[in-house]
Design an enzyme around this catalytic site. Structure first.
Site, short mmCIF file in Angstrom:
data_model
loop_
_atom_site.label_atom_id
_atom_site.label_comp_id
_atom_site.label_asym_id
_atom_site.label_seq_id
_atom_site.Cartn_x
_atom_site.Cartn_y
_atom_site.Cartn_z
N LYS A 1 0.81 -1.23 0.00
CA LYS A 1 0.00 0.00 0.00
C LYS A 1 0.84 1.28 0.00
CE LYS A 1 -3.46 -0.84 -0.67
NZ LYS A 1 -3.81 -1.33 -2.04
N HIS B 1 7.30 -7.35 -2.14
CA HIS B 1 7.05 -6.64 -0.88
C HIS B 1 8.00 -7.16 0.21
CE1 HIS B 1 3.60 -4.47 -2.26
NE2 HIS B 1 2.76 -5.47 -2.24
N SER C 1 -4.64 2.59 4.50
CA SER C 1 -4.84 1.93 3.21
C SER C 1 -4.78 0.40 3.35
CB SER C 1 -3.77 2.42 2.23
OG SER C 1 -4.02 1.92 0.94
#
Length: 295
Positions: free
Chosen positions: A48, A108, A138
């Site tokens: 995010k 990530h 988010s």
């Protein structure tokens, strides 16, 4: 697939101290032994933090601003999510193996979990960091709509987990700080989401310089237009609307929700904010990293 229920909303599993999806943990050896190529470009972010946005910009750069070429497939096929392995649904490692060079690779993973072949091959990397409060908000909405995550619980519960690093891909604090340190020794362009919001053209020019590419002004302007939030939100090859409702329920919260800086103010209570700030100062005190939590 009949056993969809068995795939989703399962608890995260610890991999070397980092909570990951159970299916990534099960296939960890496949991720760990991933073979990077010397001309791979790694796009690394904490979830995010503008991952899809920077991916779209880079695919447009790689295709010289040709927006039609960038509609050839969904963003998660054009820029595979390396470590995402979901039985019967997705395998980033396999996707990448079958891709022609030069590849754009999304991750990530925190630095300590990144497959060693990326360091060994001295791949160029782009890291995007976003302020913690907007990421937390988010991520909370994303947890609700993307069902590979465990149930998020209430906002209060989720925020506590976020602060403790008990969310997918672990601690935001460690993630941003460790990638920041790593840039001293490797070819890493470290960018900030807030700068991208404030002056996207300047960021595109930084990317071009880093990639040693020259582009005419009108191509840069085209990239700027096609990677804007409003255009991407309407673009099925960028907005994740092609993912099944079983995996991502856009009626709960759209994948591309607001794309702004400072939305945390609509979510945090005064008490939550005070507690968060105190914890933040403690965790970030030894780092030279500074963030803007609004622009």
């Amino acid at each position: 697939m009949d056993n969809m229920q068995n795939i989703f909303r399962r608890e995260l599993v610890d991999v070397q101290g980092v909570p990951l999806f159970w299916s990534i943990a099960e296939q960890w050896s496949e991720v760990e032994s991933f073979e990077a190529r010397t001309d791979d470009l790694l796009i690394s972010t904490y979830p995010k933090s503008g991952t899809t946005w920077i991916s779209e910009i880079l695919d447009l750069i790689y295709n010289n601003g040709d927006a039609e070429k960038c509609k050839r497939d969904a963003i998660y096929k054009r820029v595979p999510f390396m470590e995402l392995i979901i039985p019967g649904l997705s395998n980033g490692v396999e996707q990448l193996k079958n891709m022609q060079s030069p590849r754009l690779v999304k991750t990530h993973l925190p630095v300590q979990l990144l497959p060693s072949s990326f360091w060994k091959n001295d791949c160029k990397m782009i890291y995007v960091a976003r302020n913690a409060k907007d990421v937390a908000v988010s991520y909370y909405f994303f947890y609700q709509m993307a069902k590979m995550h465990p149930e998020p619980g209430t906002w209060e519960e989720f925020l506590d987990k976020f602060m403790a690093g008990e969310v997918g891909f672990g601690s935001w604090y460690d993630h941003v700080k460790n990638w920041w340190e790593k840039r001293k020794d490797y070819r890493i362009l470290y960018l900030f989401y807030e700068d991208m919001k404030e002056n996207p053209k300047c960021v595109i020019q930084k990317l071009l310089k880093f990639l040693e590419k020259d582009m005419p002004e009108e191509t840069v302007d085209k990239i700027l237009y096609h990677s804007s939030f409003d255009v991407m939100k309407q673009n099925p090859s960028a907005n994740y609307s092609t993912v099944s409702k079983e995996e991502m329920d856009h009626s709960v919260s759209p994948f591309m929700r607001k794309g702004i800086s400072g939305d945390w103010k609509n979510q945090f209570t005064v008490a939550q904010h005070e507690k968060f700030e105190e914890d933040y100062k403690r965790k970030m005190k030894d780092s030279t990293l500074t963030f803007r939590s609004e622009i």
